[in-house]
Design an enzyme around this catalytic site. Structure first.
Site, short mmCIF file in Angstrom:
data_model
loop_
_atom_site.label_atom_id
_atom_site.label_comp_id
_atom_site.label_asym_id
_atom_site.label_seq_id
_atom_site.Cartn_x
_atom_site.Cartn_y
_atom_site.Cartn_z
N ARG A 1 0.85 -1.19 0.00
CA ARG A 1 0.00 0.00 0.00
C ARG A 1 0.89 1.24 0.00
NH1 ARG A 1 -2.46 -3.11 4.31
NH2 ARG A 1 -4.45 -3.95 3.61
N LYS B 1 -1.99 -1.48 7.74
CA LYS B 1 -3.12 -0.91 8.48
C LYS B 1 -3.12 -1.46 9.91
CE LYS B 1 -6.70 -0.05 5.06
NZ LYS B 1 -8.01 -0.48 4.62
N HIS C 1 -2.51 2.32 -5.86
CA HIS C 1 -3.32 1.14 -5.58
C HIS C 1 -3.49 0.25 -6.82
CE1 HIS C 1 -5.55 -0.68 -2.36
NE2 HIS C 1 -6.44 -1.08 -3.23
N ARG D 1 -1.08 -2.54 -6.90
CA ARG D 1 -1.45 -3.59 -5.94
C ARG D 1 -2.47 -4.52 -6.58
NH1 ARG D 1 -1.54 -4.46 -0.42
NH2 ARG D 1 -3.59 -4.74 0.52
N HIS E 1 -4.11 -8.96 3.56
CA HIS E 1 -5.55 -8.90 3.80
C HIS E 1 -5.88 -9.74 5.02
CE1 HIS E 1 -6.50 -7.94 -0.67
NE2 HIS E 1 -6.29 -6.85 0.04
N TYR F 1 -10.24 -9.90 -6.25
CA TYR F 1 -9.31 -9.84 -7.36
C TYR F 1 -9.41 -11.09 -8.23
CZ TYR F 1 -7.19 -6.18 -4.55
OH TYR F 1 -6.98 -5.06 -3.82
#
Length: 330
Positions: free
Chosen positions: A188, A212, A278, A281, A304, A313
DNA sequence: TTCAATAAGAATGCTCACGC
DNA sequence: GCGTGAGCATTCTTATTGAA
């Protein structure tokens, strides 16, 4: 009362008028207004606005105490203030129909997507639920407005050619290093700008990123990224510990927006629209799944928490379904 | 003056906890 | 276990700032 009204109009007009024009406007308003009696309507509106603002402030500070971050508080504040502006009445008088109408008008006027409208609805829901809990109102008017159903659409990715074009359009070794690092790790942008020089392990071609929620994970980059990164670092003359710094003199750590604008500019030179961090990614994830990498491993790589996110995806390329069908079922 | 970078704000995406 | 609400991150665009 009349003076207040005149004062308010001239303040609002002061942005577009010169000093003389404002003075002239003032005298004209004074003449016109003197012929009329001003009713208390305006006063009531003012009082409403004042009490609404006060409640909003209490709500926002309550949210702050609950641990909401500053961007969230700001977003909540501006969204709710917009509602107050468009519908100047007391919070206690808002009905479900008011909110519905506001959302409908907002969507039409700004041509907003369903997701946006649902976001706003969520914010209103949070605010009015709080008012209900705190006994300012009996029942939240948003309670009867349900989640806006939103469809999912397939997101575009960059092709191999696109990435090569972007590389060719780079004029600075720093930008080349950024593109290679993003394209081969899929990290990210927030993780990229937090990186320090010492986080990079060149022998193993890996680095530790803080994603995150300050979660730590390891990502891997390719030989090309390694070479460009080393070239960039050896060309640097500053002592900043950040991995990527600004080109110009103070050489401060690059911000997220700095990376974004830079990539967009490179995209424009390469004649590729909507280039943003992004997208790399997404491209990495889609390509990995296309080539048969197990979804669980892709999930690990991207950091994730839930596999559902990674699965988004996997659904991008319908061709794979066809191939797999031939491979496993026929 | 020009270009790089940041700031700001709205839109959109991702994650997680909770209640049914 | 699934859907939803809520919080926060990222994206995208435009305006502003600051250094050369």
């Amino acid at each position: 009362m009349k003076e207040k009204l005149i004062q308010e109009i001239s303040t609002a007009m002061a942005e577009v008028l010169s000093f003389e024009q404002v003075a002239h406007l003032n005298s004209v308003l004074l003449q016109v207004v003197s012929q009329y009696t001003i009713t208390e309507d305006g006063e009531t509106l003012h009082e409403n606005a004042a009490s609404n603002d006060r409640l909003l402030d209490i709500f926002l500070s309550a949210k702050q105490v609950e641990g909401c971050t500053t961007p969230t508080i700001k977003y909540y504040g501006s969204t709710i203030r917009q509602l107050f502006k468009k519908m100047p009445k007391k919070v206690t008088d808002y009905t479900t129909e008011d909110i519905r109408a506001y959302l409908a008008v907002f969507q039409r006027k700004n041509k907003s997507s369903k997701v946006t409208i649902d976001n706003i609805r969520r914010i209103f829901s949070s605010f009015f639920a709080w008012l209900e809990e705190e006994d300012y109102i009996v029942k939240s008017p948003v309670r009867r407005i349900h989640k806006v159903k939103t469809g999912t659409q397939v997101k575009e990715v960059l092709s191999d050619e696109n990435i090569e074009q972007l590389r060719d359009s780079c004029t600075k070794i720093r930008d080349l290093a950024i593109i290679d690092l993003l394209a081969s790790t899929g990290m990210r942008v927030g993780e990229l700008v937090k990186l320090n020089r010492e986080d990079i392990n060149f022998t193993e071609r890996e680095c530790i990123v803080f994603g995150k929620g300050n979660k730590e994970r390891i990502v891997y980059f390719n030989a090309r990224a390694k070479i460009h990164l080393q070239q960039y670092l050896s060309s640097r003359k500053d002592r900043n510990k950040a991995l990527f710094v600004s080109l110009a003199k103070p050489h401060k750590r690059l911000e997220i927006s700095g990376v974004e604008t830079r990539l967009r500019k490179i995209g424009r030179t390469a004649k590729i629209v909507r280039v943003h961090p992004h997208k790399f990614r997404r491209t990495l994830a889609t390509m990995a799944i296309d080539k048969g990498m197990p979804v669980e491993q892709v999930q690990r790589l991207l950091g994730h928490v839930k596999i559902d996110t990674t699965m988004h995806y996997a659904m991008v390329n319908q061709n794979n379904v066809k191939l797999s069908h031939r491979k496993f079922i026929n």
